[in-house]
Design a protein around this motif. Structure first.
Motif, PDB file in Angstrom:
ATOM      1  N   MET A   1     -17.824  10.113 -10.851  1.00  0.00           N
ATOM      2  CA  MET A   1     -18.421   8.835 -11.190  1.00  0.00           C
ATOM      3  C   MET A   1     -17.958   7.731 -10.250  1.00  0.00           C
ATOM      4  O   MET A   1     -18.645   6.750 -10.049  1.00  0.00           O
ATOM      5  N   ALA A   2     -16.770   7.885  -9.644  1.00  0.00           N
ATOM      6  CA  ALA A   2     -16.219   6.838  -8.802  1.00  0.00           C
ATOM      7  C   ALA A   2     -17.155   6.500  -7.634  1.00  0.00           C
ATOM      8  O   ALA A   2     -17.221   5.367  -7.216  1.00  0.00           O
ATOM      9  N   GLY A   3     -17.881   7.477  -7.130  1.00  0.00           N
ATOM     10  CA  GLY A   3     -18.777   7.224  -6.011  1.00  0.00           C
ATOM     11  C   GLY A   3     -19.957   6.348  -6.375  1.00  0.00           C
ATOM     12  O   GLY A   3     -20.628   5.811  -5.508  1.00  0.00           O
ATOM     13  N   GLY A 109     -11.600   1.843 -11.009  1.00  0.00           N
ATOM     14  CA  GLY A 109     -10.835   0.686 -10.541  1.00  0.00           C
ATOM     15  C   GLY A 109     -10.565   0.760  -9.048  1.00  0.00           C
ATOM     16  O   GLY A 109     -10.765  -0.211  -8.324  1.00  0.00           O
ATOM     17  N   ALA A 110     -10.114   1.931  -8.582  1.00  0.00           N
ATOM     18  CA  ALA A 110      -9.848   2.093  -7.149  1.00  0.00           C
ATOM     19  C   ALA A 110     -11.134   1.962  -6.341  1.00  0.00           C
ATOM     20  O   ALA A 110     -11.157   1.330  -5.280  1.00  0.00           O
ATOM     21  N   ALA A 111     -12.223   2.546  -6.842  1.00  0.00           N
ATOM     22  CA  ALA A 111     -13.504   2.439  -6.135  1.00  0.00           C
ATOM     23  C   ALA A 111     -13.960   0.983  -6.068  1.00  0.00           C
ATOM     24  O   ALA A 111     -14.449   0.520  -5.029  1.00  0.00           O
ATOM     25  N   ALA A 112     -13.795   0.248  -7.163  1.00  0.00           N
ATOM     26  CA  ALA A 112     -14.195  -1.167  -7.176  1.00  0.00           C
ATOM     27  C   ALA A 112     -13.320  -1.988  -6.230  1.00  0.00           C
ATOM     28  O   ALA A 112     -13.825  -2.853  -5.505  1.00  0.00           O
ATOM     29  N   LEU A 113     -12.015  -1.715  -6.225  1.00  0.00           N
ATOM     30  CA  LEU A 113     -11.129  -2.463  -5.329  1.00  0.00           C
ATOM     31  C   LEU A 113     -11.475  -2.165  -3.873  1.00  0.00           C
ATOM     32  O   LEU A 113     -11.470  -3.069  -3.034  1.00  0.00           O
ATOM     33  N   ARG A 114     -11.821  -0.928  -3.562  1.00  0.00           N
ATOM     34  CA  ARG A 114     -12.239  -0.597  -2.188  1.00  0.00           C
ATOM     35  C   ARG A 114     -13.483  -1.406  -1.796  1.00  0.00           C
ATOM     36  O   ARG A 114     -13.578  -1.916  -0.678  1.00  0.00           O
ATOM     37  N   GLU A 115     -14.427  -1.502  -2.725  1.00  0.00           N
ATOM     38  CA  GLU A 115     -15.632  -2.304  -2.448  1.00  0.00           C
ATOM     39  C   GLU A 115     -15.254  -3.766  -2.232  1.00  0.00           C
ATOM     40  O   GLU A 115     -15.813  -4.445  -1.362  1.00  0.00           O
ATOM     41  N   LEU A 116     -14.310  -4.273  -3.026  1.00  0.00           N
ATOM     42  CA  LEU A 116     -13.882  -5.661  -2.866  1.00  0.00           C
ATOM     43  C   LEU A 116     -13.182  -5.845  -1.518  1.00  0.00           C
ATOM     44  O   LEU A 116     -13.401  -6.859  -0.842  1.00  0.00           O
ATOM     45  N   LEU A 117     -12.363  -4.896  -1.117  1.00  0.00           N
ATOM     46  CA  LEU A 117     -11.691  -4.998   0.186  1.00  0.00           C
ATOM     47  C   LEU A 117     -12.724  -5.055   1.304  1.00  0.00           C
ATOM     48  O   LEU A 117     -12.578  -5.830   2.263  1.00  0.00           O
ATOM     49  N   ASN A 118     -13.784  -4.258   1.194  1.00  0.00           N
ATOM     50  CA  ASN A 118     -14.866  -4.304   2.194  1.00  0.00           C
ATOM     51  C   ASN A 118     -15.539  -5.672   2.189  1.00  0.00           C
ATOM     52  O   ASN A 118     -15.845  -6.231   3.248  1.00  0.00           O
ATOM     53  N   SER A 141      -1.357   1.905 -10.083  1.00  0.00           N
ATOM     54  CA  SER A 141      -1.979   3.111  -9.533  1.00  0.00           C
ATOM     55  C   SER A 141      -3.173   2.760  -8.643  1.00  0.00           C
ATOM     56  O   SER A 141      -3.316   3.296  -7.541  1.00  0.00           O
ATOM     57  N   VAL A 142      -4.029   1.856  -9.113  1.00  0.00           N
ATOM     58  CA  VAL A 142      -5.194   1.425  -8.325  1.00  0.00           C
ATOM     59  C   VAL A 142      -4.736   0.800  -7.009  1.00  0.00           C
ATOM     60  O   VAL A 142      -5.264   1.115  -5.936  1.00  0.00           O
ATOM     61  N   LEU A 143      -3.749  -0.073  -7.075  1.00  0.00           N
ATOM     62  CA  LEU A 143      -3.259  -0.740  -5.867  1.00  0.00           C
ATOM     63  C   LEU A 143      -2.683   0.275  -4.881  1.00  0.00           C
ATOM     64  O   LEU A 143      -2.965   0.201  -3.681  1.00  0.00           O
ATOM     65  N   ARG A 144      -1.914   1.239  -5.382  1.00  0.00           N
ATOM     66  CA  ARG A 144      -1.355   2.283  -4.505  1.00  0.00           C
ATOM     67  C   ARG A 144      -2.457   3.087  -3.839  1.00  0.00           C
ATOM     68  O   ARG A 144      -2.405   3.377  -2.646  1.00  0.00           O
ATOM     69  N   LYS A 145      -3.482   3.483  -4.631  1.00  0.00           N
ATOM     70  CA  LYS A 145      -4.585   4.281  -4.083  1.00  0.00           C
ATOM     71  C   LYS A 145      -5.323   3.536  -2.977  1.00  0.00           C
ATOM     72  O   LYS A 145      -5.956   4.152  -2.126  1.00  0.00           O
ATOM     73  N   CYS A 146      -5.255   2.208  -3.012  1.00  0.00           N
ATOM     74  CA  CYS A 146      -5.956   1.401  -2.004  1.00  0.00           C
ATOM     75  C   CYS A 146      -5.021   0.948  -0.889  1.00  0.00           C
ATOM     76  O   CYS A 146      -5.366   0.057  -0.109  1.00  0.00           O
ATOM     77  N   GLY A 147      -3.844   1.555  -0.807  1.00  0.00           N
ATOM     78  CA  GLY A 147      -2.948   1.318   0.320  1.00  0.00           C
ATOM     79  C   GLY A 147      -2.112   0.056   0.237  1.00  0.00           C
ATOM     80  O   GLY A 147      -1.578  -0.397   1.258  1.00  0.00           O
ATOM     81  N   ALA A 148      -1.951  -0.507  -0.933  1.00  0.00           N
ATOM     82  CA  ALA A 148      -1.179  -1.739  -1.066  1.00  0.00           C
ATOM     83  C   ALA A 148       0.304  -1.485  -0.822  1.00  0.00           C
ATOM     84  O   ALA A 148       0.843  -0.452  -1.207  1.00  0.00           O
ATOM     85  N   ARG A 149       0.931  -2.470  -0.191  1.00  0.00           N
ATOM     86  CA  ARG A 149       2.391  -2.507  -0.133  1.00  0.00           C
ATOM     87  C   ARG A 149       2.832  -3.245  -1.392  1.00  0.00           C
ATOM     88  O   ARG A 149       2.389  -4.374  -1.634  1.00  0.00           O
ATOM     89  N   LEU A 150       3.680  -2.616  -2.181  1.00  0.00           N
ATOM     90  CA  LEU A 150       4.109  -3.185  -3.462  1.00  0.00           C
ATOM     91  C   LEU A 150       5.577  -3.583  -3.396  1.00  0.00           C
ATOM     92  O   LEU A 150       6.384  -2.884  -2.786  1.00  0.00           O
ATOM     93  N   ARG A 151       5.892  -4.709  -4.062  1.00  0.00           N
ATOM     94  CA  ARG A 151       7.295  -5.081  -4.215  1.00  0.00           C
ATOM     95  C   ARG A 151       7.462  -5.812  -5.539  1.00  0.00           C
ATOM     96  O   ARG A 151       6.588  -6.575  -5.947  1.00  0.00           O
ATOM     97  N   GLU A 152       8.584  -5.519  -6.183  1.00  0.00           N
ATOM     98  CA  GLU A 152       8.893  -6.220  -7.431  1.00  0.00           C
ATOM     99  C   GLU A 152       9.595  -7.520  -7.092  1.00  0.00           C
ATOM    100  O   GLU A 152      10.437  -7.568  -6.205  1.00  0.00           O
TER     101      GLU A 152
END
Length: 170
Positions: A1-3, A109-118, A141-152
């Motif tokens: 469904m993500a596609g 969520g990851a698919a939507a964030l990828r579209e937003l990044l585009n 999880s969504v942020l990681r899947k989209c290659g985000a650098r994370l920091r607390e």
């Protein structure tokens, strides 16, 4: 469904379907700013505030809120919202997203964030940032899947996605 995910700018055409999903599958405080002196839940006042909140951003990044909101569609149905808001620094936008409960955990969520990044890259942005809480495992999880650098930082998780590099494959 993500596609099958696509984004549509929020406008009068999809505002009511978006409100319907929010009211049926999310809490008001998860999808809009707090409403002072409104009864709990999806009262008439909160529904009107939801409409006003989204209408304020119809003008997009160049408008008074510096925000472009998108309805997230999966299989042609509205399932949530993702937005980007200009930051004070040029070339940087901040994002936030919500999905109705029935749409969570499916990769949407990851698919939507990828579209937003585009969309952000197409708008000339260099970086997309986000903030969440350490207990929001879905968002992290969504942020990681989209290659985000994370920091607390101070009880928050801050994410940064550079648009100069290619997005990781799904």
């Amino acid at each position: 469904m993500a596609g099958a995910v696509r984004l549509e700018p929020v406008d009068e055409r999809n505002l009511e379907p978006l409100l319907s999903v929010a009211a049926a599958e999310a809490e008001p405080d998860d999808v809009m700013p707090p409403v002072v002196d409104a009864p709990a839940g999806w009262s008439l006042a909160r529904r009107e505030a939801f409409r006003d909140f989204h209408r304020a951003s119809f003008a997009g990044l160049g408008g008074p809120t510096h925000t472009r909101m998108y309805a997230i569609l999966a299989g042609g149905e509205v399932v949530g919202m993702v937005r980007m808001t200009r930051c004070d620094q040029p070339g940087i936008v901040e994002t936030g997203m919500w999905l109705g409960r029935s749409a969570r955990g499916q990769g949407l969520g990851a698919a939507a964030l990828r579209e937003l990044l585009n969309a952000a890259a197409a708008a000339g942005m260099r970086t997309v940032v986000a903030e969440t809480t350490p207990d929001n495992v879905g968002a992290i999880s969504v942020l990681r899947k989209c290659g985000a650098r994370l920091r607390e930082d101070g009880g928050k998780v801050r994410a940064e996605m550079c648009l100069d590099s290619a997005l990781p494959a799904l």
